[in-house]
Write an enzyme that holds these catalytic residues in place. Structure first.
Site, mmCIF file in Angstrom:
data_model
loop_
_atom_site.group_PDB
_atom_site.id
_atom_site.type_symbol
_atom_site.label_atom_id
_atom_site.label_comp_id
_atom_site.label_asym_id
_atom_site.label_seq_id
_atom_site.Cartn_x
_atom_site.Cartn_y
_atom_site.Cartn_z
ATOM 1 C CG HIS A 176 6.644 3.355 1.319
ATOM 2 N ND1 HIS A 176 6.249 2.092 1.740
ATOM 3 C CD2 HIS A 176 5.907 3.741 0.222
ATOM 4 C CE1 HIS A 176 5.453 1.651 0.652
ATOM 5 N NE2 HIS A 176 5.099 2.843 -0.364
ATOM 6 C CG HIS A 195 3.245 -0.320 -7.052
ATOM 7 N ND1 HIS A 195 4.302 -0.924 -6.240
ATOM 8 C CD2 HIS A 195 2.818 -1.444 -7.817
ATOM 9 C CE1 HIS A 195 4.311 -2.267 -6.489
ATOM 10 N NE2 HIS A 195 3.535 -2.651 -7.453
ATOM 11 C CG ASP A 225 1.401 3.142 -3.114
ATOM 12 O OD1 ASP A 225 1.778 2.588 -4.053
ATOM 13 O OD2 ASP A 225 2.098 2.933 -2.025
#
Ligand SMILES: [Zn+2]
Ligand SMILES: [Zn+2]
Lengths: 312, 312
Positions: free
Chosen positions: A269, A65, A67
């Site tokens: 996160h 991903h 990010d």
């Protein structure tokens, strides 16, 4: 061992939390740093630390991903600009190598050092005399790994007074005893290494998990770990959403740490949905399940010292 | 028209200057914003402005070096997260589209809007009723473009008192005269549009150049421009290095503006080699050649108002 969080947000950068990256300094002596994930602007976060990009010699990517990887090409380029010459090894899911190579090629980026790629699968992904790193797949919307770093047991210390008492002369024989050899003295008597050394010292274990739902592999990777770093994108009130999006809550992370008999948990996160004031109940909710819980913030550092986790 | 510099550094981010990006708000009324280049952490820079990513509907890339494009995937992803639904058009060199598409695919990024790509070549790359954008290649170490945005002349204003004096009744005939039609009144007399409107108002021209050596196409693109934005990675003392690395100096940028008979020059893409205190002589050196020179800094804004450039 020190942990320095460089990005602790979820999905998108915010003013408070950047996208994912975590620097791990395993041993003061060796000076090498391992990076876990490399979201966009990780190199910018590093500008505000004492970390030298050339000291980072391994990067572990949990999943592809944006990010977690969009800072990689820029980091690689700047590591070169800043005089990095030593091999860098990148561990990550299938597809990462091709993308990195294509991106460097397209942007005409020629780095001054070699890059080795290791395509991660379940099992041991790295081992040397001091450390072993294992990976297992987690449960996210795409392939995603968690990593468990185990420091191998350290040799015991030489009990020098005891050795001399047993008649061992000062000199090389002491060294042999220290590293595990039994020896025979001039008078024919035998001295066993284990008689004159303290017990092996257990190393530390730190588990760094990528994005995941509550899942059993997370518990396996966290088994008796000293420190578990688990995502907590949601809180208990949104537990259904968490599973739906392939993420976990604060309390699910705490449950993983508890079921694994881990020692400390750091929640990571964190969604930008949570305001600073929300984080107090957010942490408390997790601590009710697992008391030794912290919340990671950008640029906070932790040190593992004398079997305890200290926030610096 | 407003210019907002988001990244004014060269090659690598520093604490003071991010990698390249410039937001251009062409017209207050239409609210649309054009972005020129998108270095890593451009979306982070935007977090500190009032710019809404969904308002950015065109991105022009000058060249494919990392410090000009590595922020693009993250920006595209966040524009989607933040509710962008309108078409985004990306103008850039050959190879850009494939990389963007591969990167979005690899990272499993599904954006909520359509992206159109225009592969830039020398000539007109965009034209509508209000603006025309031309591109020409510059001289850098890889293919690199400069862009010239010309606002088309604005229709003159209706001199309403004069029209009424000539016998034009209030109503739709005034509208016809305003947009350029000549009309015949009931009494048979003719009123010419040009009699009752002021002259066309010239639009502005702004030239935004990518990385380049001193070159003639830069002068052509800057010809009589109101504002020229030119890189200045080096200063006059390192003029040989500049050419060798495909870059320009402060004084070469000034010479381009001077030879082009431009009105204002903004120096951009400033190396981290120059400390803050160096920038005073750096600017002065350029101003000796071309007095109307500014230095771009991250987050500084300029406004084009009444034929003058104002720093906000
Ligand atoms: Zn994530
Ligand atoms: Zn550049």
């Amino acid at each position: 061992m020190q942990l320095q969080f460089l990005g602790t947000g979820a999905g998108m950068p915010s003013k408070d939390r950047n996208t994912s990256a975590l620097a791990v300094k395993l041993l003061e002596e060796c000076g090498s740093i391992w990076l876990f994930d490399c979201g966009e602007a990780t190199q910018h976060q590093i500008l505000h630390t004492t970390i030298k990009p050339r000291k980072i010699d391994k990067i572990f990517i949990t999943h592809l991903h944006g990010d977690h990887i969009f800072g990689l090409p820029g980091f690689l380029s700047s590591r070169s600009f800043l005089g990095g010459e030593e091999l860098l090894t990148i561990y990550g899911p299938k597809g990462l190598q091709q993308w990195v190579e294509q991106t460097l090629k397209l942007s005409n980026t020629h780095v001054t050092y070699s890059i080795a790629f290791v395509e991660v699968e379940e099992g041991i992904v790295f081992e040397d005399s001091q450390f072993i790193v294992r990976a297992m797949p987690l449960e996210h919307v795409i392939e995603c790994f968690g990593y468990r770093i185990e420091q191998k047991a350290l040799p015991g210390e030489l009990l020098i007074d005891k050795a001399i008492q047993l008649g061992v002369p000062k000199g090389p024989l002491l060294g042999k005893l220290k590293v595990g050899y039994d020896i025979t003295l001039d008078d024919g008597s035998i001295v066993l290494s284990k008689e004159v050394t303290s017990e092996l010292k257990e190393g530390f274990t730190v588990t760094i998990l990528g994005d995941t739902k509550f899942c059993s592999n997370a518990i396996t990777l966290a088994e008796k770990a000293d420190i578990v770093i688990h995502e907590a994108t949601f809180d208990h009130s949104t537990i259904e959403l968490a599973a739906q999006y392939g993420h976990a809550t604060n309390t699910e992370a705490a449950k993983v740490a508890q079921l694994a008999n881990a020692k400390y948990l750091i929640l990571n996160h964190i969604s930008a949905r949570f305001l600073k004031s929300d984080l107090i109940p957010f942490l408390k909710e997790a601590q009710e399940q697992f008391p030794n819980t912290f919340i990671a913030n950008d640029q906070t550092q932790y040190e593992w010292r004398q079997h305890q986790l200290h926030e610096l």
